[in-house]
Design a protein around this motif. Structure first.
Motif, PDB file in Angstrom:
ATOM      1  N   TYR A 151      -5.468   1.641  -2.384  1.00  0.00           N
ATOM      2  CA  TYR A 151      -4.882   2.622  -1.473  1.00  0.00           C
ATOM      3  C   TYR A 151      -3.732   3.365  -2.147  1.00  0.00           C
ATOM      4  N   ALA A 152      -2.907   2.608  -2.865  1.00  0.00           N
ATOM      5  CA  ALA A 152      -1.700   3.189  -3.446  1.00  0.00           C
ATOM      6  C   ALA A 152      -2.024   4.211  -4.537  1.00  0.00           C
ATOM      7  N   GLU A 153      -3.257   4.149  -5.033  1.00  0.00           N
ATOM      8  CA  GLU A 153      -3.685   5.116  -6.056  1.00  0.00           C
ATOM      9  C   GLU A 153      -3.857   6.521  -5.472  1.00  0.00           C
ATOM     10  N   ASN A 202       4.281   8.553  -1.632  1.00  0.00           N
ATOM     11  CA  ASN A 202       3.548   9.246  -0.565  1.00  0.00           C
ATOM     12  C   ASN A 202       2.071   8.953  -0.773  1.00  0.00           C
ATOM     13  N   THR A 203       1.699   7.713  -0.434  1.00  0.00           N
ATOM     14  CA  THR A 203       0.354   7.283  -0.794  1.00  0.00           C
ATOM     15  C   THR A 203      -0.629   7.487   0.354  1.00  0.00           C
ATOM     16  N   ASP A 232       3.560  16.537   1.077  1.00  0.00           N
ATOM     17  CA  ASP A 232       3.874  15.125   1.277  1.00  0.00           C
ATOM     18  C   ASP A 232       5.259  15.055   1.887  1.00  0.00           C
ATOM     19  N   GLY A 260      -3.000   9.847  -3.389  1.00  0.00           N
ATOM     20  CA  GLY A 260      -1.780  10.593  -3.079  1.00  0.00           C
ATOM     21  C   GLY A 260      -0.845  10.623  -4.269  1.00  0.00           C
ATOM     22  N   CYS A 261       0.450  10.673  -3.970  1.00  0.00           N
ATOM     23  CA  CYS A 261       1.417  10.745  -5.054  1.00  0.00           C
ATOM     24  C   CYS A 261       2.499   9.696  -4.852  1.00  0.00           C
ATOM     25  N   GLU A 262       3.453   9.686  -5.725  1.00  0.00           N
ATOM     26  CA  GLU A 262       4.466   8.646  -5.720  1.00  0.00           C
ATOM     27  C   GLU A 262       5.207   8.597  -4.388  1.00  0.00           C
ATOM     28  N   SER A 269       0.837  -1.217   0.000  1.00  0.00           N
ATOM     29  CA  SER A 269       0.000   0.000   0.000  1.00  0.00           C
ATOM     30  C   SER A 269       0.865   1.257   0.000  1.00  0.00           C
ATOM     31  N   GLY A 270       2.102   1.119   0.469  1.00  0.00           N
ATOM     32  CA  GLY A 270       2.983   2.288   0.535  1.00  0.00           C
ATOM     33  C   GLY A 270       2.728   3.158   1.751  1.00  0.00           C
TER      34      GLY A 270
END
Lengths: 164, 425, 526
Positions: free
Chosen positions: B227-229, B235-236, B302, B231-233, B49-50
Motif C-alpha cells: 500500500y505504501a508504495e 501521502n500514500t 496530495d 502515491g507519494c511520500e 501503510s501511511g
C-alpha cells in the motif's frame, strides 16, 4: 395516530440501541413515511416513547431539512442549487419548474401533488444539475448536446408526468 | 491513467454483491486480521501503510485508532461517517452504492482493531441508494458469518447499526454526527474532550470516513508495504477525486495521491465542458477549501502539496470554473450554503455567515461599496478560528480566498454597479 | 484538599485547583473575562465565544469557560488577538439585536450593554435589515419572551434541562433562524421558571411581575432570606420607598446554589397586595398603642384574685428572637403553648419544602413543639381564659387544616383574645386586642431552616404606620405587666435565645453572617 406496526418498529429500534433516544431520527422518518409529515400528536407520543421532552423532539424536527412539520405535496421536488449545480444551470431548471408548476419555491401545487424546494448540495454533482424526487435522484434534465446549458423541456415534462 | 484499485469492482455487473466482492479477494483482509493478527497488530499495520483519513483532515488513520483507550471500562464504538455533504463531493456515495462490502469490511476490521462490539454507519439522509446497498450488504454479511456473533468462527462479535441522516451538513462533523446518532440536533461538541476518550454515548469512539475504511481491506489483504508504495511520500495510497462544475465529464476518478490537478481536469474529466473556454479557477477540496486561480492550479493533489499551494485537499471535491463563472456569484452561492447549514449554536458562525451573504449579495446585485470588499475579508476573519467547529473556517476560507484572488472582479462589480457576467451561461 | 496547579494569567502567577476552568481561576485572581453563556451552575455550552483567550502553545484562541487549568499554562486575556476577537463577537451579537435599550427592561443589568461599552467598537458596520422576531411572547405564567433580544446563549434551556429538569425549552430551527422555543401549545411553566429570567444575560426573558415596575438602579438591595418555606433560600430584596419590588436569589452553595422557586420569588406580593393593619385595635376600634399594650398586659397579668389560664400560639414565621421573647412570655404567664403548621404540597428534589414557614426549626429550638391544635382545642373547650396569638393567619379561612376552624371556635370561646396582626383581612372580630405587627422586610432577625442553618433576615423598609416588631410589642407588654425590662434589639435578644436553646451556645449573633451558620449538633456536643 401511526399504525401499530410502525409503533412496534419504533419500539424495536429503540430497544436495540444503547440509549432509547438514539432512535429519534429513525422514528421521525418512519412516522413521516407513514403520514407524510410529523404532526404534533405524534411528536408528543414519540417524546414519551423515547423518554425525552416534547421540546427535545421539536428541537430535532426543526433542525433537519428532510423532516416536515406541515403537510406537503405528494411529491417534493428538491432542486439542488449549490455551486456545482449552479455552474451547470440549476437556476434555469428552477425557473422552468416554477413556470411549469405555477408555484414558487417552497410552495405546493394547488392539487397538492408537488412541492417545489431548493436543496443545498445533494452530493450528486456528477449529474448536475440534479433534482431529487422522493428517494430518487434525476439527472440530465439539461440538454447538453449542443455544449450549452439548455433546459430539456421534454425531459422535465416527462419527469413531471410520472409524478401522479 | 493507472489501474484502479479502490474502484476496481465498480462498473462491473453485480459489483455490490457479496459473491462478486469475494471473487476478487473480498473479506480476505478481514480473515487475515481476525485469524492471524491481534487488534494491536492491525493498528500497527494500518499505521505502517501511511493511510491518512479521506474525510478532509488527512490525519493518519492508524494513529487515530491507537488513541482509543484499551483499558476503558466503557464500551468502545466505531463509527463510519457516511454523511457526505461537502459541496462538490460524491465519492462515498459511489463506494456505498457500488462496493458496499468494501466499506463494510473496512468497518469490521476497524472495529476489531479498536475493540468495538458495536459499530455505527451514519449515511446521509438523501442517499437512499447508498442506504439500500449498505443494508443489503449487512444482511448478506450476517448470513455469511462475516458480521454478528463469532465472526468467521472467531471469538469476535460485532453488531452494526445503520443510521440515516435527515438533512444537515453539520452532521458530517464528527461530534455533530454523534449528537445526531444520540437523537439530538447535530450540534458539534466542544473539544476537548476528544471522541477517542469521550465520544458516542460518552464512550471512547473512533470515527472514519467511508473512503478511509474502504482502503483498509486492501491494506490488510495486500500488506502495508504494498500500500505504501502507492502515491507519494507521506501521502500514500489510492485516492478518489470528484470532478464537477465546468468539466466535460463530471465524475469520480481514482488516481494515486499526488496526481496532477490538471491531469484530473484535462484527462480524466475531459477538460472544459464548452470548447474554447478557458479555466478560470479551481476549488480543489470541496467548497470549504480556498479557491485557486488557474495559474496556480497545476499542482500535485496530495495533502501536503495542496496545503503548500495555499489550499487544502479536503474531501478532494474538485470544482472547476471556466471564464463564464462569476467569482462574486460563486462565492455568494458558497456562502449561502454555509449560512443554510450553520447549526446556529455559536455566535460567529450563526451571525457571521448570513452577514457575509448579505454583503456579497449586495456586491453581486450592484449595491456594494468598495469598503464592502474589505468587510468580507474582515468579517470572515472574525469567524475564522473562533467557532466551536470547523464550519466557521469552512465559510471563512472561501470568503477570504475569493476576495484575495479575484479582488478585481469584486471591484468591477462595485464599479459597474452589477455583475458583468450575469446571464453568461 | 484538591490538587492544585500553578499557571500564569496576564503575567500573574496563580494557583488554582486542578480541573478548574480558566475563567474561574482568573476570576479568583480578580481578572474578569467577559462571557454570556457560561454559568458556574450549568453545563458548559461554549457557544457565545466571548471568553476567547490566548493560551500559549495553543494553535488558536480558546474559550476560557471550558479549558481547564494545567501546570505551567500561560494565558493572556488582554492581547490584541483577544481584544479583536471580543470586539468581533460583540459586533456579531449586535447585528441582529434590536437597539431598543431605552424601553428594554434589562437596562441596568444587561451584559450586552455592559460589554458593548467595555469591549465593543461603538459603531456597527452592519447596514442590512436586522432579523425581526416576535416581541412580548407570553411564554409562561411568569415569563415574557422577546425573540429579537435573545442571543441564544441557551442558559435558560440548560436550566430547564439540568436544574428544574422540566425540559420545556429548546433551541428550534437552525442557522441565524435559531430561536429558543417551547413545544407547540406548551408553556414555560415550572415551579422554578423565574430563574430563567435571572440567568438571561439580556432582556429576552423578563418576569411579568417585575417588568416595567422599576428601573433596577432605583432599587436598594438588601441581602436576606426568602420567607416562603423552610429551605430559606438566600435572596436579595430589591426595595424602594418602603416597598419590595422583587426578590432575586443570592448565591449560597450550601442552601440554594443560585436558584429559588417561583412561589418564594413572588412571596413578597401579598405584602403589597393585602391591606396592612396600621394601628392597634381594641374590640375592633382603633386605639393608641399604649392603651392596647396596657390592656394586653392587664389581661395576661392576672390583676385580680387569680391569674388567668393563658394559651399562646407561636408562629413559625416569626424570627428566632421574636420566639425567644414569646417563650419568656409563656414562662411569665405559665401559659400552655403550641405552634401551627403551614404545610402545602410535598417536598421536591430541588428546593421546595412543604413546610411553608421559614423558622419552624427555630421555634422548635425554643420549645414550641406542641401542635397549635391542642392549645386551640383546650381554648375551644373553655379551658383557657386568654389566648395570645402571634400570627393572624392562624384564623385564615383558607387554611386547609382543622386549625383554622379550631382557631375560630377558640376565638369565640375564650374570655380574651390577643393577636399580633400585620394585615386587616384575617383578624377575628372577637379579638380584644390587636397589636399591629411589622411584616417581612421591616424587621431583622434569624431564621433557622429545616437543615439547622441559622440565617439572617434583614430589614429593607421602614415599619408601616404604627406597627411594631414582635420584639417591641412583647417587651412593651412585659414592661406593662411588670415582668421587667426585656431586650428589644435582635442582637440582645439573641443572648436570651442562647440561654433558652443550648445549640446556640458559642455562636454570636454576628456569626450568622451573610451565608448563615449551621447550628445543629454544635450545641449538643458542647
Amino acid at each position: 395516530m401511526i399504525s401499530e406496526k410502525t409503533q412496534k418498529k419504533i419500539e424495536s429500534i429503540a430497544s436495540k440501541l444503547p440509549q432509547r433516544a438514539a432512535a429519534m431520527l429513525s422514528a421521525l422518518r418512519l412516522i413521516q413515511d407513514e403520514i407524510g409529515h410529523v404532526p404534533p400528536e405524534e411528536r408528543e407520543w414519540l417524546a414519551g416513547k423515547l423518554g425525552v421532552s416534547p421540546a427535545a423532539v421539536e428541537a430535532v424536527l426543526s433542525f433537519y431539512t428532510l423532516f416536515r412539520r406541515e403537510p406537503e405535496g405528494k411529491y417534493t421536488i428538491w432542486v439542488c442549487s449549490t455551486l456545482p449545480c449552479a455552474l451547470r444551470g440549476c437556476e434555469l431548471l428552477m425557473d422552468h419548474l416554477r413556470h411549469a408548476l405555477g408555484i414558487r419555491e417552497g410552495e405546493t401545487s394547488p392539487d397538492r401533488r408537488i412541492t417545489l424546494k431548493r436543496a443545498e448540495c445533494l452530493g450528486g454533482c456528477d449529474r448536475a444539475p440534479v433534482v431529487q424526487v422522493g428517494e430518487d435522484y434525476h439527472d440530465v434534465l439539461l440538454d447538453l448536446s449542443l455544449g450549452t446549458a439548455k433546459v430539456s423541456f421534454e425531459r422535465v415534462e416527462a419527469l413531471l408526468e410520472k409524478l401522479t | 491513467m493507472s489501474e484502479p484499485i479502490l474502484l476496481a469492482n465498480i462498473g462491473e455487473p453485480d459489483s455490490q454483491t457479496l459473491e462478486k466482492y469475494r471473487s476478487s479477494g473480498g473479506y480476505e483482509g478481514l480473515r487475515r486480521a481476525i485469524s492471524d493478527m491481534s487488534p494491536a497488530d492491525v493498528v500497527e499495520e494500518v499505521k505502517k501503510s501511511g493511510l491518512r483519513g479521506r474525510g478532509g483532515a488527512g490525519f493518519p488513520t492508524g494513529v487515530k485508532w491507537g488513541f482509543v483507550p484499551k483499558d476503558s471500562s466503557k464500551p468502545r464504538y466505531f463509527i463510519c461517517n457516511a454523511d457526505e455533504s461537502e459541496p462538490g463531493t460524491f465519492k462515498d456515495r459511489l463506494l456505498m452504492e457500488q462496493d458496499p462490502h468494501a466499506v463494510l469490511e473496512g468497518i469490521i476490521i476497524g472495529s476489531y482493531a479498536i475493540g468495538a462490539r458495536e459499530a455505527f454507519l451514519y449515511i446521509r439522509g438523501e442517499f437512499a441508494d447508498s442506504y439500500r446497498a449498505m443494508a443489503a450488504a449487512i444482511d448478506e454479511a450476517k448470513h455469511a458469518s462475516l458480521l454478528g456473533m463469532k465472526i468467521l468462527g472467531s471469538s469476535y462479535s460485532l453488531e452494526i447499526h445503520l443510521f440515516r441522516g435527515a438533512g444537515a451538513y453539520i452532521c458530517g462533523e464528527e461530534t455533530g454526527l454523534m449528537e445526531s446518532i444520540e437523537g439530538k440536533r447535530g450540534h458539534p461538541r466542544l473539544k476537548p474532550p476528544f471522541p477517542a476518550a469521550v465520544g458516542l454515548f460518552g464512550c471512547p469512539t473512533n470515527i472514519n470516513n467511508v473512503e478511509t475504511v474502504a482502503n483498509v481491506p486492501l491494506i490488510l489483504r495486500k500488506g502495508a508495504p504494498w500500500y505504501a508504495e502507492i502515491g507519494c511520500e507521506r501521502n500514500t495510497g489510492p485516492k478518489l477525486y470528484c470532478l464537477s462544475g465546468h468539466v466535460k465529464r463530471p465524475g469520480v476518478y481514482e488516481a494515486p495521491l499526488g496526481v496532477r490537478l490538471h491531469d484530473l481536469i484535462y484527462e480524466h474529466a475531459g477538460g472544459m465542458w464548452r470548447q474554447g473556454l478557458k479555466l478560470k479557477a479551481v476549488i480543489p477540496g470541496g467548497s470549504s477549501t480556498p479557491v485557486l486561480r488557474a495559474d496556480e492550479s497545476d499542482i500535485d493533489m496530495d495533502f501536503d502539496s495542496v496545503a503548500k499551494a495555499g489550499s487544502l485537499l479536503g474531501s478532494a471535491g474538485v470544482i472547476v470554473m471556466d471564464e463564464t463563472a462569476c467569482m462574486v456569484d460563486s462565492l455568494l452561492n458558497i456562502l449561502k450554503f454555509y449560512a443554510h447549514e450553520s447549526c446556529g449554536q455559536c455566535t460567529p458562525c450563526r451571525e457571521g455567515c448570513n452577514w457575509l451573504v448579505k454583503i456579497v449579495r449586495s456586491i453581486e446585485d450592484g449595491k456594494g461599496k468598495s469598503a464592502d470588499i474589505d468587510l468580507v475579508e474582515n468579517v470572515a476573519g472574525n469567524i475564522m478560528g473562533k467557532t466551536i467547529c470547523p464550519l466557521g473556517d469552512a465559510v471563512a476560507m472561501p470568503a477570504q480566498s475569493f476576495v484575495r484572488k479575484f479582488r478585481h472582479e469584486f471591484e468591477e462589480h462595485v464599479r459597474l454597479k452589477g455583475c458583468p457576467l450575469k446571464g453568461a451561461h | 484538599m484538591a490538587e492544585t496547579v500553578t499557571l500564569t494569567i496576564d503575567d500573574r502567577q496563580i494557583t488554582a485547583p486542578k480541573e478548574m476552568v480558566v475563567i474561574e481561576a482568573a476570576r479568583r485572581a480578580g481578572i474578569e473575562i467577559p462571557y454570556y453563556c457560561y454559568h458556574p451552575y450549568l453545563s458548559i455550552a461554549g457557544n457565545c465565544r466571548m471568553c476567547l483567550v490566548e493560551i500559549e502553545k495553543a494553535p488558536k484562541l480558546q474559550i476560557a469557560c471550558s479549558i481547564e487549568v494545567t501546570e505551567g499554562m500561560v494565558v493572556h486575556t488582554g492581547s490584541k488577538n483577544v481584544l479583536d476577537a471580543r470586539a468581533g463577537v460583540m459586533e456579531l451579537l449586535l447585528i441582529n439585536h434590536p437597539l431598543d435599550c431605552p424601553i428594554c427592561d434589562q437596562a441596568g443589568e444587561c451584559r450586552l450593554q455592559e460589554y458593548s461599552l467595555a469591549h465593543g467598537s461603538g459603531t456597527s458596520r452592519f447596514e442590512h435589515e436586522k432579523h425581526h422576531g416576535r416581541k412580548n411572547v407570553d411564554l409562561g405564567r411568569h415569563i415574557v419572551f422577546d425573540e429579537e433580544r435573545c442571543i441564544k446563549c441557551t442558559r435558560c434551556v440548560r436550566f430547564c434541562d439540568e436544574v428544574s429538569k422540566t425540559g420545556e425549552l429548546a433551541l428550534l430551527n437552525r442557522g441565524d433562524e435559531t430561536i429558543i422555543g417551547v413545544f407547540p401549545g406548551h408553556r414555560l411553566d415550572n415551579a422554578y421558571s423565574g430563574n430563567t429570567v435571572d440567568i438571561c444575560p439580556v432582556g429576552a426573558l423578563t418576569l411579568k411581575e417585575f417588568r416595567f415596575r422599576s428601573r433596577v438602579w432605583f432599587l436598594e438591595q438588601t441581602p436576606s432570606i426568602c420567607p416562603g418555606c423552610a429551605r430559606g433560600c438566600n435572596v436579595t430584596v430589591w426595595a424602594r420607598e418602603d416597598r419590595i419590588y422583587r426578590f432575586t436569589p443570592r448565591e449560597n452553595p450550601e442552601v440554594n446554589k443560585v436558584w429559588m422557586c417561583d412561589e418564594g420569588r413572588l412571596s413578597y406580593l401579598p405584602l403589597v397586595a393585602r391591606e396592612r393593619l396600621l394601628e392597634p385595635l381594641m374590640d375592633g376600634e382603633p386605639v393608641r398603642l399604649q392603651d392596647a399594650v396596657d390592656r394586653a398586659a392587664n389581661l395576661l397579668g392576672g390583676v385580680g384574685e387569680r391569674a388567668p389560664r393563658v394559651g399562646v400560639v407561636a408562629s413559625p414565621r416569626a424570627t428566632l428572637e421574636d420566639l425567644a421573647l414569646l417563650r419568656r412570655l409563656c414562662e411569665a404567664t405559665s401559659a400552655t403553648d403550641g405552634i401551627p403548621r403551614f404545610e402545602r404540597g410535598e417536598d421536591d428534589d430541588l428546593l421546595i419544602r412543604k413546610d411553608k414557614t421559614p423558622n419552624l426549626a427555630g421555634a422548635r429550638l425554643l420549645g414550641f413543639e406542641r401542635p397549635a391544635a391542642e392549645v386551640l382545642r383546650e381554648a375551644a373547650e373553655g379551658k383557657i381564659d386568654v389566648l395570645y396569638v402571634m400570627d393572624e393567619d392562624l384564623f385564615s379561612p383558607a387554611a386547609d387544616s382543622d386549625e383554622g376552624d379550631l382557631a375560630r371556635r377558640a376565638a369565640r370561646k375564650v374570655r380574651a383574645l390577643i393577636v399580633h396582626a400585620s394585615f386587616r383581612d384575617r383578624v377575628p372580630s372577637q379579638a380584644a386586642v390587636v397589636l399591629p405587627a411589622a411584616v417581612y422586610g421591616e424587621y431583622e432577625g434569624t431564621y433557622i431552616n429545616f437543615e439547622g442553618r441559622a440565617q439572617r433576615v434583614r430589614a429593607s423598609m421602614r415599619r408601616a404606620g404604627r406597627s411594631r416588631t414582635h420584639l417591641a410589642i412583647l417587651s412593651a407588654v412585659a414592661q406593662r405587666a411588670g415582668w421587667g425590662e426585656w431586650a428589644r434589639e435582635p442582637s440582645d435578644v439573641w443572648k436570651e435565645a442562647q440561654a433558652l436553646a443550648a445549640p446556640l451556645s458559642g455562636i454570636g449573633y454576628d456569626d450568622v453572617g451573610t451565608d448563615g451558620v449551621m447550628i445543629t449538633g454544635k450545641g449538643e456536643s458542647g
